[in-house]
Write a protein that holds these residues in place. Structure first.
Motif, PDB file in Angstrom:
ATOM      1  N   GLN A 329      -9.373 -41.098 -26.730  1.00 24.47           N
ATOM      2  CA  GLN A 329      -9.402 -39.858 -27.496  1.00 24.47           C
ATOM      3  C   GLN A 329      -9.345 -40.141 -28.990  1.00 24.47           C
ATOM      4  O   GLN A 329      -8.941 -41.218 -29.429  1.00 24.47           O
ATOM      5  CB  GLN A 329      -8.237 -38.936 -27.112  1.00 24.47           C
ATOM      6  CG  GLN A 329      -6.861 -39.486 -27.455  1.00 24.47           C
ATOM      7  CD  GLN A 329      -5.749 -38.611 -26.893  1.00 24.47           C
ATOM      8  OE1 GLN A 329      -5.770 -38.251 -25.717  1.00 24.47           O
ATOM      9  NE2 GLN A 329      -4.775 -38.271 -27.733  1.00 24.47           N
ATOM     10  N   ASN A 331      -7.718 -38.267 -32.396  1.00 21.68           N
ATOM     11  CA  ASN A 331      -6.803 -37.245 -32.892  1.00 21.68           C
ATOM     12  C   ASN A 331      -7.014 -37.068 -34.396  1.00 21.68           C
ATOM     13  O   ASN A 331      -7.055 -38.060 -35.131  1.00 21.68           O
ATOM     14  CB  ASN A 331      -5.346 -37.630 -32.645  1.00 21.68           C
ATOM     15  CG  ASN A 331      -5.033 -37.811 -31.168  1.00 21.68           C
ATOM     16  OD1 ASN A 331      -5.697 -37.224 -30.322  1.00 21.68           O
ATOM     17  ND2 ASN A 331      -4.048 -38.622 -30.849  1.00 21.68           N
ATOM     18  N   ASN A 344       0.206 -21.062 -31.827  1.00 18.76           N
ATOM     19  CA  ASN A 344      -0.252 -22.094 -30.906  1.00 18.76           C
ATOM     20  C   ASN A 344      -0.921 -21.467 -29.676  1.00 18.76           C
ATOM     21  O   ASN A 344      -1.900 -22.002 -29.150  1.00 18.76           O
ATOM     22  CB  ASN A 344       0.928 -22.970 -30.475  1.00 18.76           C
ATOM     23  CG  ASN A 344       0.467 -24.282 -29.873  1.00 18.76           C
ATOM     24  OD1 ASN A 344      -0.356 -24.978 -30.446  1.00 18.76           O
ATOM     25  ND2 ASN A 344       0.983 -24.619 -28.707  1.00 18.76           N
ATOM     26  N   GLN A 348      -4.807 -22.156 -28.093  1.00 22.17           N
ATOM     27  CA  GLN A 348      -5.138 -22.537 -26.719  1.00 22.17           C
ATOM     28  C   GLN A 348      -6.301 -21.706 -26.180  1.00 22.17           C
ATOM     29  O   GLN A 348      -7.085 -22.170 -25.359  1.00 22.17           O
ATOM     30  CB  GLN A 348      -3.915 -22.382 -25.812  1.00 22.17           C
ATOM     31  CG  GLN A 348      -2.673 -23.118 -26.277  1.00 22.17           C
ATOM     32  CD  GLN A 348      -2.954 -24.514 -26.790  1.00 22.17           C
ATOM     33  OE1 GLN A 348      -3.576 -25.325 -26.111  1.00 22.17           O
ATOM     34  NE2 GLN A 348      -2.505 -24.794 -28.005  1.00 22.17           N
ATOM     35  N   LYS A 350      -8.735 -20.652 -28.034  1.00 19.02           N
ATOM     36  CA  LYS A 350      -9.925 -21.046 -28.807  1.00 19.02           C
ATOM     37  C   LYS A 350     -10.752 -19.838 -29.255  1.00 19.02           C
ATOM     38  O   LYS A 350     -11.969 -19.870 -29.328  1.00 19.02           O
ATOM     39  CB  LYS A 350     -10.811 -22.004 -28.005  1.00 19.02           C
ATOM     40  CG  LYS A 350     -10.096 -23.290 -27.591  1.00 19.02           C
ATOM     41  CD  LYS A 350     -10.998 -24.190 -26.795  1.00 19.02           C
ATOM     42  CE  LYS A 350     -10.290 -25.470 -26.405  1.00 19.02           C
ATOM     43  NZ  LYS A 350      -9.168 -25.285 -25.497  1.00 19.02           N
ATOM     44  N   GLU A 393     -13.045 -30.473 -22.761  1.00 15.81           N
ATOM     45  CA  GLU A 393     -12.791 -29.545 -23.859  1.00 15.81           C
ATOM     46  C   GLU A 393     -11.830 -30.152 -24.874  1.00 15.81           C
ATOM     47  O   GLU A 393     -10.988 -30.981 -24.537  1.00 15.81           O
ATOM     48  CB  GLU A 393     -12.198 -28.236 -23.322  1.00 15.81           C
ATOM     49  CG  GLU A 393     -13.183 -27.358 -22.589  1.00 15.81           C
ATOM     50  CD  GLU A 393     -12.610 -25.974 -22.311  1.00 15.81           C
ATOM     51  OE1 GLU A 393     -11.461 -25.713 -22.724  1.00 15.81           O
ATOM     52  OE2 GLU A 393     -13.315 -25.166 -21.690  1.00 15.81           O
ATOM     53  N   GLU A 395      -8.683 -30.001 -27.666  1.00 18.58           N
ATOM     54  CA  GLU A 395      -7.372 -29.361 -27.722  1.00 18.58           C
ATOM     55  C   GLU A 395      -7.000 -29.136 -29.183  1.00 18.58           C
ATOM     56  O   GLU A 395      -7.315 -29.966 -30.045  1.00 18.58           O
ATOM     57  CB  GLU A 395      -6.306 -30.240 -27.067  1.00 18.58           C
ATOM     58  CG  GLU A 395      -6.478 -30.464 -25.583  1.00 18.58           C
ATOM     59  CD  GLU A 395      -5.366 -31.353 -25.040  1.00 18.58           C
ATOM     60  OE1 GLU A 395      -4.212 -30.889 -25.004  1.00 18.58           O
ATOM     61  OE2 GLU A 395      -5.665 -32.510 -24.694  1.00 18.58           O
ATOM     62  N   TYR A 396      -6.321 -28.018 -29.454  1.00 23.01           N
ATOM     63  CA  TYR A 396      -5.843 -27.698 -30.799  1.00 23.01           C
ATOM     64  C   TYR A 396      -4.365 -27.332 -30.688  1.00 23.01           C
ATOM     65  O   TYR A 396      -3.990 -26.478 -29.891  1.00 23.01           O
ATOM     66  CB  TYR A 396      -6.630 -26.542 -31.405  1.00 23.01           C
ATOM     67  CG  TYR A 396      -8.130 -26.737 -31.319  1.00 23.01           C
ATOM     68  CD1 TYR A 396      -8.786 -27.621 -32.171  1.00 23.01           C
ATOM     69  CD2 TYR A 396      -8.891 -26.055 -30.368  1.00 23.01           C
ATOM     70  CE1 TYR A 396     -10.156 -27.812 -32.079  1.00 23.01           C
ATOM     71  CE2 TYR A 396     -10.250 -26.236 -30.275  1.00 23.01           C
ATOM     72  CZ  TYR A 396     -10.882 -27.116 -31.134  1.00 23.01           C
ATOM     73  OH  TYR A 396     -12.233 -27.309 -31.044  1.00 23.01           O
ATOM     74  N   ILE A 397      -3.550 -27.992 -31.489  1.00 21.65           N
ATOM     75  CA  ILE A 397      -2.103 -27.849 -31.334  1.00 21.65           C
ATOM     76  C   ILE A 397      -1.440 -27.671 -32.698  1.00 21.65           C
ATOM     77  O   ILE A 397      -1.750 -28.406 -33.651  1.00 21.65           O
ATOM     78  CB  ILE A 397      -1.498 -29.094 -30.648  1.00 21.65           C
ATOM     79  CG1 ILE A 397      -2.189 -29.347 -29.287  1.00 21.65           C
ATOM     80  CG2 ILE A 397       0.009 -28.938 -30.466  1.00 21.65           C
ATOM     81  CD1 ILE A 397      -1.925 -30.721 -28.712  1.00 21.65           C
ATOM     82  N   SER A 407      -6.050 -31.738 -33.883  1.00 22.72           N
ATOM     83  CA  SER A 407      -7.249 -31.561 -33.041  1.00 22.72           C
ATOM     84  C   SER A 407      -7.420 -32.812 -32.203  1.00 22.72           C
ATOM     85  O   SER A 407      -7.353 -33.934 -32.724  1.00 22.72           O
ATOM     86  CB  SER A 407      -8.497 -31.338 -33.901  1.00 22.72           C
ATOM     87  OG  SER A 407      -8.368 -30.173 -34.683  1.00 22.72           O
ATOM     88  N   HIS A 410     -11.476 -35.590 -26.646  1.00 24.60           N
ATOM     89  CA  HIS A 410     -11.376 -36.568 -25.573  1.00 24.60           C
ATOM     90  C   HIS A 410     -12.695 -37.307 -25.383  1.00 24.60           C
ATOM     91  O   HIS A 410     -13.781 -36.743 -25.562  1.00 24.60           O
ATOM     92  CB  HIS A 410     -10.977 -35.879 -24.263  1.00 24.60           C
ATOM     93  CG  HIS A 410      -9.626 -35.237 -24.324  1.00 24.60           C
ATOM     94  ND1 HIS A 410      -8.458 -35.962 -24.193  1.00 24.60           N
ATOM     95  CD2 HIS A 410      -9.256 -33.950 -24.512  1.00 24.60           C
ATOM     96  CE1 HIS A 410      -7.418 -35.135 -24.286  1.00 24.60           C
ATOM     97  NE2 HIS A 410      -7.878 -33.908 -24.480  1.00 24.60           N
TER      98      HIS A 410
END
Length: 412
Positions: A329, A331, A344, A348, A350, A393, A395-397, A407, A410
């Protein structure tokens, strides 16, 4: 006077959102006054907008070829604009540029977000004494604000986005003419042809990257971020770091740091990823002439993630943008997190629609260079490019305090 954008792209809505463009077939001073006031108020920190006089409008889109203006009208309209500027309180002076497009004469009025908002404008020009009112843009319409919108507008008084603020620690000489000309050439702006013929200060004023009286003229932050050789002198965190980990523990890694103008950082970091990280695989399919092609990381997704990090981070923060590459991945970490009310939970889903923006000028420059798209299109573009590549997909955290934004892309 010219403006630092490509006129063809501007009129066709390629670099500026349609909500920030208003077309008028002819000169209507009252309408122009109200729209100028609305763009100056810049309720959502979008960066103001553009009025294009001489082009008819249908459903918010230009009717081309343009109707155009009589060349004799243009001087009179420019004089009228001076008078109209004094009918806005506080006084507000947009940039007015005559241009030729598809063989017709047009007038473009560039209205950047003002730094002494909120602004009021005369409600009527036909009355000798007219009340004044606030005006804002609601989607593509110029309207008077509702009670809630007016309260929000008043709360923005003296709140200028960081990238549009004067930097009192810098001097005009900190702006590099070569970087400015390079940008103007890259975006095919008419201002490039004039860059060597006009005074450097006049050039900077036309680009809206300096502000102040002649005796105290200073660069604004976006000018230093894009057109200073060493932005880190003023913004220590304005750099991008790529760290490649060669084991699962994290003891063995290589680090590459990108500095200089932020758009150059972005271009060089993307070039590095393209040449050193992105790999293509080809899979032949039995019974079909065409082979399947896919990548470990699709370039379009990485481009949008990094551009968003450059655009939406805070340059008051001393932390850098960190790109960590592991075996499965990538990051991308930036600081701080999204502005309220984004949470947050929203990330999730999006389906985030931002109302306020931390920086209102950086995005315009990046879009002119085609390094990012319109507002609120980043997540859909990333999702689309990953899906087309057959990748998982993204991921955004962010954390509850919105200290950071992560961000995760993967590997295929």
């Amino acid at each position: 006077m010219a403006i630092p954008v490509n006129i063809n792209d501007l009129i066709n809505g390629r670099t500026i959102e349609w909500e920030r463009l208003e077309f008028k077939a002819g000169w209507n001073p009252e309408d122009v006054l109200h729209t100028t006031c609305a763009f100056a108020n810049d309720l959502n920190n979008w960066g103001g907008g553009y009025l294009i006089i001489g082009v008819e409008e249908k459903d918010g889109r230009p009717v081309l070829p343009p109707k155009g203006l009589n060349p004799n009208e243009i001087d009179a309209i420019q004089k009228d604009m001076i008078s109209l500027s004094h009918k806005i309180t506080p006084n507000y002076f947009p940039v007015v540029a005559p241009v030729e497009f598809q063989g017709k004469h047009l007038l473009i009025i560039w209205c950047p977000g003002g730094d002494t908002r909120p602004y009021k404008a005369s409600v009527s020009l036909s009355e000798k004494k007219s009340d004044k009112a606030y005006y804002i843009k609601r989607f593509s319409s110029t309207v008077k604000p509702s009670a809630n919108e007016e309260q929000h507008l008043l709360s923005l008084a003296a709140k200028v986005p960081f990238d549009d603020r004067i930097n009192h620690h810098a001097e005009i000489d900190d702006l590099n003419i070569r970087e400015i000309k390079r940008f103007l050439k890259d975006v095919n702006s008419e201002l490039f042809e004039q860059a060597d013929k006009i005074d450097f200060i006049d050039l900077c004023r036309q680009m809206q990257i300096v502000r102040g009286a002649d005796e105290y003229l200073k660069p604004i932050n976006v000018g230093l971020l894009l057109f200073c050789n060493e932005p880190t002198r003023f913004f220590p965190g304005a750099k991008l770091e790529i760290v490649e980990f060669h084991d699962d523990i994290g003891d063995n890694f290589t680090e590459t740091i990108f500095e200089g103008p932020i758009h150059i950082q972005l271009q060089e970091a993307l070039r590095y990823l393209k040449n050193n990280v992105i790999q293509e695989r080809v899979r032949k399919v039995e019974g079909r002439a065409e082979a399947d092609r896919f990548y470990n990381y699709p370039y379009a997704a990485l481009e949008e993630v990094l551009a968003n990090a450059i655009y939406h981070r805070s340059y008051e923060h001393r932390s850098t943008i960190e790109v960590s590459i592991r075996n499965n991945q990538i990051n991308v970490l930036s600081f701080p997190g999204p502005l309220p009310p984004v949470t947050n939970e929203d990330l999730q889903k999006k389906q985030v629609v931002s109302r306020d923006y931390r920086n209102r000028r950086i995005g315009d420059f990046l879009k002119e260079l085609q390094l990012t798209e319109g507002r609120n299109t980043g997540f859909p573009k990333i999702t689309r490019s990953l899906k087309n590549n057959g990748s998982p997909e993204a991921e955004y955290i962010t954390d509850p305090e919105r200290i950071s934004f992560l961000s995760v892309i993967h590997c295929h």
